[in-house]
Scaffold this motif. Structure first.
Motif, mmCIF file in Angstrom:
data_model
loop_
_atom_site.group_PDB
_atom_site.id
_atom_site.type_symbol
_atom_site.label_atom_id
_atom_site.label_comp_id
_atom_site.label_asym_id
_atom_site.label_seq_id
_atom_site.Cartn_x
_atom_site.Cartn_y
_atom_site.Cartn_z
ATOM 1 N N MET A 349 -10.909 1.721 -1.347
ATOM 2 C CA MET A 349 -9.842 2.708 -1.433
ATOM 3 C C MET A 349 -8.476 2.067 -1.624
ATOM 4 O O MET A 349 -7.572 2.674 -2.192
ATOM 5 C CB MET A 349 -9.849 3.572 -0.170
ATOM 6 N N ALA A 350 -8.322 0.842 -1.122
ATOM 7 C CA ALA A 350 -7.019 0.181 -1.190
ATOM 8 C C ALA A 350 -6.540 -0.011 -2.626
ATOM 9 O O ALA A 350 -5.339 0.020 -2.904
ATOM 10 C CB ALA A 350 -7.088 -1.170 -0.478
ATOM 11 N N SER A 351 -7.474 -0.209 -3.556
ATOM 12 C CA SER A 351 -7.095 -0.459 -4.955
ATOM 13 C C SER A 351 -7.428 0.711 -5.876
ATOM 14 O O SER A 351 -7.408 0.562 -7.091
ATOM 15 C CB SER A 351 -7.807 -1.730 -5.450
ATOM 16 N N ASN A 352 -7.721 1.865 -5.293
ATOM 17 C CA ASN A 352 -8.058 3.040 -6.097
ATOM 18 C C ASN A 352 -7.243 4.243 -5.632
ATOM 19 O O ASN A 352 -7.654 4.981 -4.734
ATOM 20 C CB ASN A 352 -9.559 3.347 -5.977
ATOM 21 N N PRO A 353 -6.059 4.463 -6.236
ATOM 22 C CA PRO A 353 -5.226 5.598 -5.822
ATOM 23 C C PRO A 353 -5.883 6.932 -6.169
ATOM 24 O O PRO A 353 -6.737 7.016 -7.045
ATOM 25 C CB PRO A 353 -3.942 5.395 -6.640
ATOM 26 N N GLY A 354 -5.496 7.957 -5.437
ATOM 27 C CA GLY A 354 -5.994 9.298 -5.717
ATOM 28 C C GLY A 354 -7.155 9.739 -4.863
ATOM 29 O O GLY A 354 -7.610 10.882 -4.970
ATOM 30 N N VAL A 355 -7.652 8.841 -3.993
ATOM 31 C CA VAL A 355 -8.805 9.195 -3.162
ATOM 32 C C VAL A 355 -8.446 10.318 -2.191
ATOM 33 O O VAL A 355 -9.195 11.289 -2.024
ATOM 34 C CB VAL A 355 -9.333 7.963 -2.402
ATOM 35 N N THR A 375 -3.836 8.123 7.650
ATOM 36 C CA THR A 375 -4.363 7.268 6.580
ATOM 37 C C THR A 375 -4.150 5.797 6.921
ATOM 38 O O THR A 375 -3.282 5.435 7.713
ATOM 39 C CB THR A 375 -3.671 7.554 5.231
ATOM 40 N N GLU A 377 -5.283 1.721 4.766
ATOM 41 C CA GLU A 377 -5.705 1.193 3.472
ATOM 42 C C GLU A 377 -7.141 1.541 3.143
ATOM 43 O O GLU A 377 -7.504 1.683 1.976
ATOM 44 C CB GLU A 377 -5.530 -0.331 3.446
#
Length: 408
Positions: A349-355, A375, A377
């Protein structure tokens, strides 16, 4: 000689037949040429019976005496398992926490391990003994018996493994390993081959009761491999370690949920009266775990701070706040019950925005109101009505395609 530490929970030692089965697992490791330490928890029925007897005697039990009493539960388990091992023809010795060198602070029922002296266990190794340690307990610097509270046995198991330079810790439970969600409630949940310490720590903090966060923290600190596996049959289990291979590139790798969450709100007459540091310091000093925190400062309204706690800590939290009301300076305290926490976890999730946006959108489409949000990271947690908890967990498991995780 290589060493291994095995932890057996109270649920897998609930009968003489189960004790004999667990003895066979310890013997199998001994026959592989390993030095073996088994850390056991108290049998559930023993602990419940002790608590019932205390309730018949008093409403105000001394924490010191309660720790002495509850420590006997795991001592029963250790002695019974040692007897089963001896009956099977193996050398075995049962040790209390203090005999095993577990030294703690003086918080009695919520003690923390200060240091470990494993010299006596080392002596038993030279004699070829399987060492069975009563988990959940230790001794303070005044020689008072203490208990480690929730997760004490597995925390002690990891601590002993570190002190003994063991290969790993095997934690035996009633489940096969770590799943993408609780398979009792999420039908498409899949078992994970591996999980990182950070992901497991979040899952443990957010409602997964397979392993306590304290044990995960200690394993991560000392890079101690931990395998969570089933007590019945032969189980590969799930390996906890620092870095894991992403399974099918899943950004979210788990959904956790927890019922009986209470939202406690403290209000102040003026912003100048409010001190977040003071209120959470007092709660921390009394070992009350606070989770999601929301502060509201709006012109024309009295400032408030809301935080979520577990139902079992609610009465103690109210007592602590009431006792400290003058020093903390708040004017009122209110609460809301009937809530639950649902979380998604994944190091990707840290490198995938929009989760988070996907999570909120799916909950909106499910008509599930979100009351609080937290929230980090690698996780997003929401507080929702308890009646919507299982629906939310299944919907989010589906939303992030967790049924595609590799099944063992």
């Amino acid at each position: 000689m290589a060493r291994i530490v095995m932890k057996f929970g109270g649920a897998v030692l609930a009968s003489t037949e189960q004790i004999q089965e667990m003895a066979k697992k310890a013997i199998a490791e001994k026959d592989r040429g390993l030095d073996v330490v088994v850390v056991v928890a108290g049998m559930g029925q023993s602990a419940n019976e002790m608590k019932r007897m205390v309730q018949h005697l008093t409403d105000e039990v001394s924490k010191r005496e309660l720790a002495v009493l509850m420590s006997t539960c795991s001592q029963q388990s250790s002695a019974l398992l040692a007897i089963a091992l001896q009956e099977a023809g193996y050398r075995a010795v049962a040790l209390t926490g203090w005999q095993a060198g577990i030294h703690t602070d003086s918080m009695y029922s919520h003690a923390r391990i200060d240091y470990l002296d494993a010299s006596r266990i080392e002596e038993h190794f030279t004699q070829g003994d399987i060492v069975v340690v009563a988990g959940e307990q230790g001794i303070d610097d005044m020689d008072n018996v203490t208990t480690l509270g929730k997760g004490g046995a597995e925390t002690a198991a990891v601590a002993l493994a570190v002190a003994l330079d063991a290969e790993r810790v095997d934690i035996y439970t009633n489940v096969d390993g770590v799943y993408t969600a609780d398979p009792r409630y999420v039908t498409k949940a899949q078992q994970l081959q591996e999980i990182s310490y950070d992901e497991m720590l979040e899952l443990a903090n957010l409602g997964s009761h397979i392993i306590h966060p304290r044990a995960v923290e200690l394993a991560k600190k000392f890079q101690m491999p931990v395998i969570i596996r089933a007590s019945r049959g032969e189980s590969v289990g799930t390996l906890l370690k620092e870095e894991v291979e992403m399974e099918k590139n899943l950004v979210v790798r788990g959904v956790a949920f927890e019922s009986d969450i209470i939202r406690l709100t403290v209000g102040y007459d003026a912003y100048s009266d409010a001190s977040l540091a003071d209120i959470f310091t007092v709660l921390a000093e009394n070992r009350i775990n606070v989770d999601i925190i929301v502060q509201a400062i709006i012109d024309g309204l009295k400032p408030t701070v809301s935080f979520s706690i577990l139902k079992e800590e609610f009465a103690e939290a109210l007592r602590v706040l009431e006792d400290s009301k003058l020093s903390l300076g708040f004017s009122f305290a209110d609460f809301e019950i009937g809530l639950a926490k649902v979380s998604i976890i994944g190091s990707g999730m840290a490198s995938n925005p929009g989760v988070a946006a996907r999570m909120f959108d799916r909950l909106r489409r499910e008509n599930i109101p979100v009351k609080m949000v937290s929230t980090s990271e690698i996780k997003v947690s929401v507080v929702v009505p308890q009646d919507d908890m299982i629906q939310a967990a299944n919907a989010l498991h589906n939303e992030f395609n967790l049924e595609q995780a590799i099944h063992i």
